[in-house]
Structure formats: structure tokens, C-alpha cells
Design a protein around this motif. Structure first.
Motif, short mmCIF file in Angstrom:
data_model
loop_
_atom_site.label_atom_id
_atom_site.label_comp_id
_atom_site.label_asym_id
_atom_site.label_seq_id
_atom_site.Cartn_x
_atom_site.Cartn_y
_atom_site.Cartn_z
N LYS A 38 -11.25 -53.50 14.41
CA LYS A 38 -10.27 -52.54 14.95
C LYS A 38 -9.11 -53.21 15.68
CE LYS A 38 -13.63 -48.88 15.23
NZ LYS A 38 -14.68 -48.29 15.99
N VAL A 39 -9.23 -54.53 15.87
CA VAL A 39 -8.17 -55.32 16.51
C VAL A 39 -7.95 -56.56 15.65
CG1 VAL A 39 -7.54 -56.66 18.56
CG2 VAL A 39 -8.72 -54.50 18.83
N LEU B 104 -12.16 -55.73 23.78
CA LEU B 104 -11.34 -56.26 22.71
C LEU B 104 -12.16 -57.16 21.79
CD1 LEU B 104 -8.04 -57.00 24.63
CD2 LEU B 104 -8.35 -55.34 22.78
N TYR C 38 -7.91 -45.40 18.13
CA TYR C 38 -8.26 -46.80 18.37
C TYR C 38 -7.06 -47.71 18.55
CZ TYR C 38 -12.77 -44.97 17.01
OH TYR C 38 -13.92 -44.22 16.93
N GLU C 39 -5.99 -47.45 17.84
CA GLU C 39 -4.80 -48.29 17.98
C GLU C 39 -4.22 -48.15 19.38
OE1 GLU C 39 -0.43 -48.66 15.94
OE2 GLU C 39 -2.12 -48.22 14.62
N ASP D 171 -3.80 -60.28 17.67
CA ASP D 171 -3.76 -59.52 18.91
C ASP D 171 -4.86 -59.95 19.86
OD1 ASP D 171 -1.54 -58.05 18.14
OD2 ASP D 171 -2.70 -56.29 17.51
N PHE D 172 -6.05 -60.20 19.31
CA PHE D 172 -7.17 -60.64 20.14
C PHE D 172 -6.88 -62.00 20.76
CE2 PHE D 172 -11.57 -62.55 20.36
CZ PHE D 172 -11.92 -61.92 21.53
N SER E 13 -11.86 -55.44 29.81
CA SER E 13 -10.98 -55.19 28.67
C SER E 13 -11.11 -56.28 27.62
CB SER E 13 -9.52 -55.07 29.12
OG SER E 13 -9.36 -53.92 29.91
N SER F 255 -14.10 -54.89 19.67
CA SER F 255 -13.19 -54.22 18.74
C SER F 255 -12.75 -55.16 17.62
CB SER F 255 -11.96 -53.69 19.48
OG SER F 255 -12.34 -52.73 20.44
N TYR F 256 -12.54 -56.43 17.97
CA TYR F 256 -12.18 -57.43 16.96
C TYR F 256 -13.34 -57.60 15.97
CZ TYR F 256 -11.48 -61.99 14.83
OH TYR F 256 -11.37 -63.02 13.92
N ALA G 166 -6.57 -49.88 21.85
CA ALA G 166 -6.40 -51.34 21.82
C ALA G 166 -5.18 -51.78 22.62
CB ALA G 166 -6.29 -51.83 20.38
N LYS G 167 -4.09 -51.02 22.52
CA LYS G 167 -2.89 -51.37 23.28
C LYS G 167 -3.16 -51.33 24.78
CE LYS G 167 0.41 -50.01 19.74
NZ LYS G 167 1.48 -49.10 19.35
#
Length: 139
Positions: free
Chosen positions: A109-110, A101, A79-80, A114-115, A97, A104-105, A83-84
Motif C-alpha cells: 500500500k506504500v 508505514l 489508504y493513499e 515513499d517508505f 507511524s 503498509s509497505y 499513507a500521506k
């Protein structure tokens, strides 16, 4: 692409190969699709070659290629890394994407930072493509 749409995968493959050798990002992406799916009798399905061309297209800045790499990493539960890839694709203006994201947030997971950074970069990329001529053409 027109050759492939007509079912002439051999000519399409030849043109994509030549264009990819000249550095065309879209051709790299299309070759990855052809290898990953296997097209007609011309291109035998080959995951390794498909991944190679997908990575090359992503490195060269193709947003769909970057998104697909993120999907692959997510399927493999990395997952990391996923996310990248999604963050880079969002920075290129890739809408799907941003949606991934967001999900994922919400799933934790984010990170919020980053989000938020990805949202700002996505908006900047979208704004950079705006012009009066494009808006007139869309209308």
C-alpha cells in the motif's frame, strides 16, 4: 492537563480552550481528544468538533494528531490519504507511524520510494532532537 488528571474536566477544558486560542498545538490536540471521547459532564462527545481540532493540531505540526488522522483514513479505507498522514507524522519523528508505514509497505500500500524517504526523514527528525544534555538526562 493536571486538572483533567484530577477529574476536573471543566477547568482542564477552559485552560485547553484558552491555550488553543493562543495557538498552543498540544491544547488543540487535547481538545480533539476531549471532544472525540466526551469527558465528564463538561464536554459532550462531538465527532465533528473532535475532527476539527484534530485537523487543526495536525496542520500545526502535532505528530500524534497527524498519526490519528492517518488511522481514521485507514479505517475508512482511504489508504493513499492515510499513507500521506503517516509519512508526515514519520517526518516529524513519530515512531508508530514508521511502524504502520513498514506494515503498509509490506502489504503493497506504500511504494518503496515513499517508505525509504519516510525512513530517512524520520531518522533526520530523531537525530535533530539528540543532544548531550538530553542523553545525560536520560541516563
Amino acid at each position: 492537563m493536571k486538572h483533567c488528571q484530577k477529574g476536573d474536566y471543566e477547568s482542564g477544558f477552559e485552560y485547553f480552550t484558552k491555550a488553543a486560542e493562543l495557538g498552543d498545538v498540544g491544547a488543540l490536540y487535547n481538545l480533539s481528544c476531549m471532544y472525540r471521547e466526551g469527558e465528564g459532564e463538561v464536554v459532550e462527545k462531538d465527532e465533528k468538533k473532535g475532527l476539527y481540532y484534530l485537523e487543526e493540531a495536525a496542520i500545526a505540526g502535532h505528530p500524534d494528531a497527524r498519526y490519528n488522522l492517518g488511522c481514521d483514513e485507514g479505517i475508512n479505507q482511504r489508504y493513499e490519504r492515510a499513507a500521506k498522514h503517516f509519512i508526515i507524522a514519520a517526518n516529524l519523528g513519530h515512531d508508530k507511524s514508521v511502524q504502520v508505514l513498514k506494515e503498509s509497505y509490506a502489504a503493497g500500500k506504500v511504494s518503496k520510494e515513499d517508505f525509504a524517504a519516510a525512513l530517512r526523514a524520520h531518522q533526520a527528525a530523531v537525530d535533530a532532537t539528540k543532544s548531550p544534555q538530553r542523553e545525560a538526562a536520560n541516563a
